[in-house]
Design an enzyme around this catalytic site. Structure first.
Site, PDB file in Angstrom:
ATOM      1  CE  LYS A  37      -0.365  -0.375   5.254  1.00 43.51           C
ATOM      2  NZ  LYS A  37      -1.066  -0.916   6.301  1.00 43.51           N
ATOM      3  NE  ARG A 135      -7.556  -0.594  11.039  1.00 42.29           N
ATOM      4  CZ  ARG A 135      -6.325  -0.675  10.461  1.00 42.29           C
ATOM      5  NH1 ARG A 135      -5.600   0.170  10.435  1.00 42.29           N
ATOM      6  NH2 ARG A 135      -5.874  -1.791  10.328  1.00 42.29           N
ATOM      7  CG  HIS A 161      -4.140  -4.775  11.870  1.00 41.16           C
ATOM      8  ND1 HIS A 161      -3.127  -5.569  11.070  1.00 41.16           N
ATOM      9  CD2 HIS A 161      -3.829  -3.696  12.350  1.00 41.16           C
ATOM     10  CE1 HIS A 161      -2.146  -4.283  10.885  1.00 41.16           C
ATOM     11  NE2 HIS A 161      -2.631  -3.390  11.604  1.00 41.16           N
ATOM     12  NE  ARG A 214      -2.647  -8.449   7.606  1.00 43.24           N
ATOM     13  CZ  ARG A 214      -3.290  -8.715   8.933  1.00 43.24           C
ATOM     14  NH1 ARG A 214      -3.853 -10.100   8.849  1.00 43.24           N
ATOM     15  NH2 ARG A 214      -3.224  -8.054   9.644  1.00 43.24           N
ATOM     16  CE1 TYR A 256       8.873  32.319   1.232  1.00 49.22           C
ATOM     17  CE2 TYR A 256       9.305  30.298   1.695  1.00 49.22           C
ATOM     18  CZ  TYR A 256       8.989  31.128   0.788  1.00 49.22           C
ATOM     19  OH  TYR A 256       8.472  30.897  -0.334  1.00 49.22           O
ATOM     20  CB  CYS A 303      11.127  26.437   0.407  1.00 51.38           C
ATOM     21  SG  CYS A 303      11.932  27.504   0.992  1.00 51.38           S
ATOM     22  CG  MET A 304       5.763  23.086  -2.059  1.00 48.38           C
ATOM     23  SD  MET A 304       4.628  23.656  -3.037  1.00 48.38           S
ATOM     24  CE  MET A 304       3.380  24.308  -1.969  1.00 48.38           C
ATOM     25  CG  ASP A 305       8.917  23.746  -4.953  1.00 44.42           C
ATOM     26  OD1 ASP A 305       8.183  22.689  -4.897  1.00 44.42           O
ATOM     27  OD2 ASP A 305       8.523  24.834  -5.207  1.00 44.42           O
TER      28      ASP A 305
HETATM   29  C1  LIG Z   1      -0.268  -1.893   6.681  1.00 47.95           C
HETATM   30  C2  LIG Z   1      -0.611  -3.143   6.986  1.00 47.95           C
HETATM   31  C3  LIG Z   1      -0.087  -4.229   7.573  1.00 47.95           C
HETATM   32  C4  LIG Z   1       1.434  -4.074   7.135  1.00 47.95           C
HETATM   33  O1  LIG Z   1       2.074  -3.575   8.434  1.00 47.95           O
HETATM   34  P1  LIG Z   1       3.689  -3.488   8.730  1.00 47.95           P
HETATM   35  O2  LIG Z   1       3.900  -2.878  10.254  1.00 47.95           O
HETATM   36  O3  LIG Z   1       4.247  -2.401   7.973  1.00 47.95           O
HETATM   37  O4  LIG Z   1       4.205  -4.792   8.592  1.00 47.95           O
HETATM   38  C5  LIG Z   1      -0.481  -5.461   7.789  1.00 47.95           C
HETATM   39  N1  LIG Z   1      -1.617  -5.596   7.910  1.00 47.95           N
HETATM   40  C6  LIG Z   1      -2.678  -4.702   7.635  1.00 47.95           C
HETATM   41  C7  LIG Z   1      -3.889  -4.758   7.872  1.00 47.95           C
HETATM   42  C8  LIG Z   1      -2.234  -3.242   7.290  1.00 47.95           C
HETATM   43  O5  LIG Z   1      -3.028  -2.284   7.244  1.00 47.95           O
END
Ligand SMILES: *Cc1c(COP(=O)(O)O)cnc(C)c1O
Length: 364
Positions: A37, A135, A161, A214, A256, A303-305
């Site tokens: 992600k 969640r 989770h 995961r 700035y 700054c931004m850039d």
């Molecule tokens: C982002 C995420 C992970 C991975 O988490 P890390 O701490 O980067 O290993 C695993 N499960 C879910 C549901 C997540 O949202």
């Protein structure tokens, strides 16, 4: 286009080695769902996907369909998983592209079942169980059991989770997931995958690995866990080059509000990187960059850039010199962990906020 001076260099070798090291640790019977992600935590999801798959990732997981679609377009055969709740309007697209979805309400399951049925397909889902993170997910076992009865859905997995509060709370969460999965399997269904572990728990808690983990952070070389059984290699170097040098007399200011003023005869370097690149604005006046192995404080307001570093103490410094913004922490470079601590955030946020503007350069 030829890349500009501000670049994010990514070692595919490090990502592959991190996958291999994790797989060795967890053993061949535990599948890896590699989390990509937020554009692969800034590393470029589409560009690192082949490496992750080649090193055994069973799934590539994203948070939302918006992230899954470009991956699907690049690799139509890659197994993709959406961790978040998919809005009803996106379900058809997901079924069409064989993307595995997270489902935890009977109402959405009924809709998905109807959509898949009309298309003559089976939608692949993982059920998400509420175990105490509060969640996403449900603890309504009757609803989950009803989802298992729907003919056009295949519940391949069941997951949850962890809050990572402490061992006792994590254990209780694991137990709730297992109890729910066991109760549902009494109806004759078999879940191919059960999973609850992110990077930290996958490394630190062997019993939480079940038959799938995961991980995100660890694949990118971030060490949030306690165990020394795994030494992941950071995969990313954020770098730029000095645009211009200027010598200041004491009392002259920079940027700035002239927020920083030279206390001594100073040499300052303008750098073509700013907060729009995902470099935290709050590092201005607090962080440092590395030039010729020397730590150089960031001075003034970012700054931004662009931003400015004090390179007075760098012997022989020249315009065009390479500048390390984030390194692996060796040779006086600022690690993501240290940058996160200076910026008052965590490592994942610093990676996720790296914007699309800096060119990504991939190396073996
Ligand atoms: C982002 C995420 C992970 C991975 O988490 P890390 O701490 O980067 O290993 C695993 N499960 C879910 C549901 C997540 O949202």
């Amino acid at each position: 286009m030829i890349p500009g001076d501000t670049q994010i260099r990514i070692s595919l070798g490090a990502i592959g080695a991190n996958m291999d090291a994790l797989q060795r640790l967890i053993g061949p019977d535990v599948a890896i769902m590699a989390v990509v992600k937020a554009n692969g935590y800034g590393h470029g999801a589409a560009e690192i996907a082949p490496t992750l798959l080649r090193h055994g990732a069973v799934y590539l997981a994203v948070a939302r369909m918006e992230e899954a679609l470009p991956l699907w377009q690049a690799y139509p055969d890659a197994p993709l998983f959406v961790l978040g709740r998919t809005p009803d309007g996106q379900l058809e697209e997901a079924v069409k592209n064989r993307i595995t979805l997270t489902v935890f309400s009977l109402q959405q399951a009924l809709l998905l079942n109807e959509i898949a049925g009309k298309m003559g397909k089976t939608a692949c889902i993982h059920l998400k169980v509420e175990t105490g993170f509060n969640r996403l997910g449900t603890d309504n076992v009757e609803e989950l059991a009803a989802i298992l009865q729907l003919p056009h859905l295949y519940a391949e997995g069941i997951y949850s989770h962890l809050a990572l509060l402490d061992r006792a709370h994590d254990e209780a969460q694991l137990q709730r997931l297992l109890n729910t999965a066991d109760a549902l399997e009494k109806t004759g269904h078999h879940f191919r995958y059960r999973h609850i572990a992110d990077s930290i728990s996958a490394v630190d808690y062997p019993d939480f690995r079940l038959n799938m983990v995961r991980p995100g952070a660890v694949l990118y070389g971030m060490k949030g866990f306690e165990s020394n059984a795994l030494q992941p290699r950071p995969a990313l170097t954020f770098q730029t080059r000095i645009t211009r040098l200027r010598d200041l007399s004491p009392g002259e200011g920079v940027g700035y509000d002239l927020a920083w003023q030279a206390a001594r005869p100073s040499r300052i370097a303008a750098l073509p990187v700013g907060y729009a690149d995902g470099y935290p604005r709050c590092l201005g006046g607090k962080g440092y960059v590395t030039v010729r192995g020397v730590k150089c404080p960031l001075v003034g307001i970012m700054c931004m850039d662009q931003c400015v570093a004090d390179v007075t103490d760098v012997p022989g410094v020249q315009e065009g010199d390479p500048v390390i913004l984030y390194g692996d922490g060796t040779n006086n470079t600022l690690s993501i962990a240290e940058a996160a601590s200076l910026a008052g955030t965590n490592k994942n946020e610093l990676l996720a906020r790296l914007s699309a503007r800096p060119a990504r350069i991939y190396e073996d």
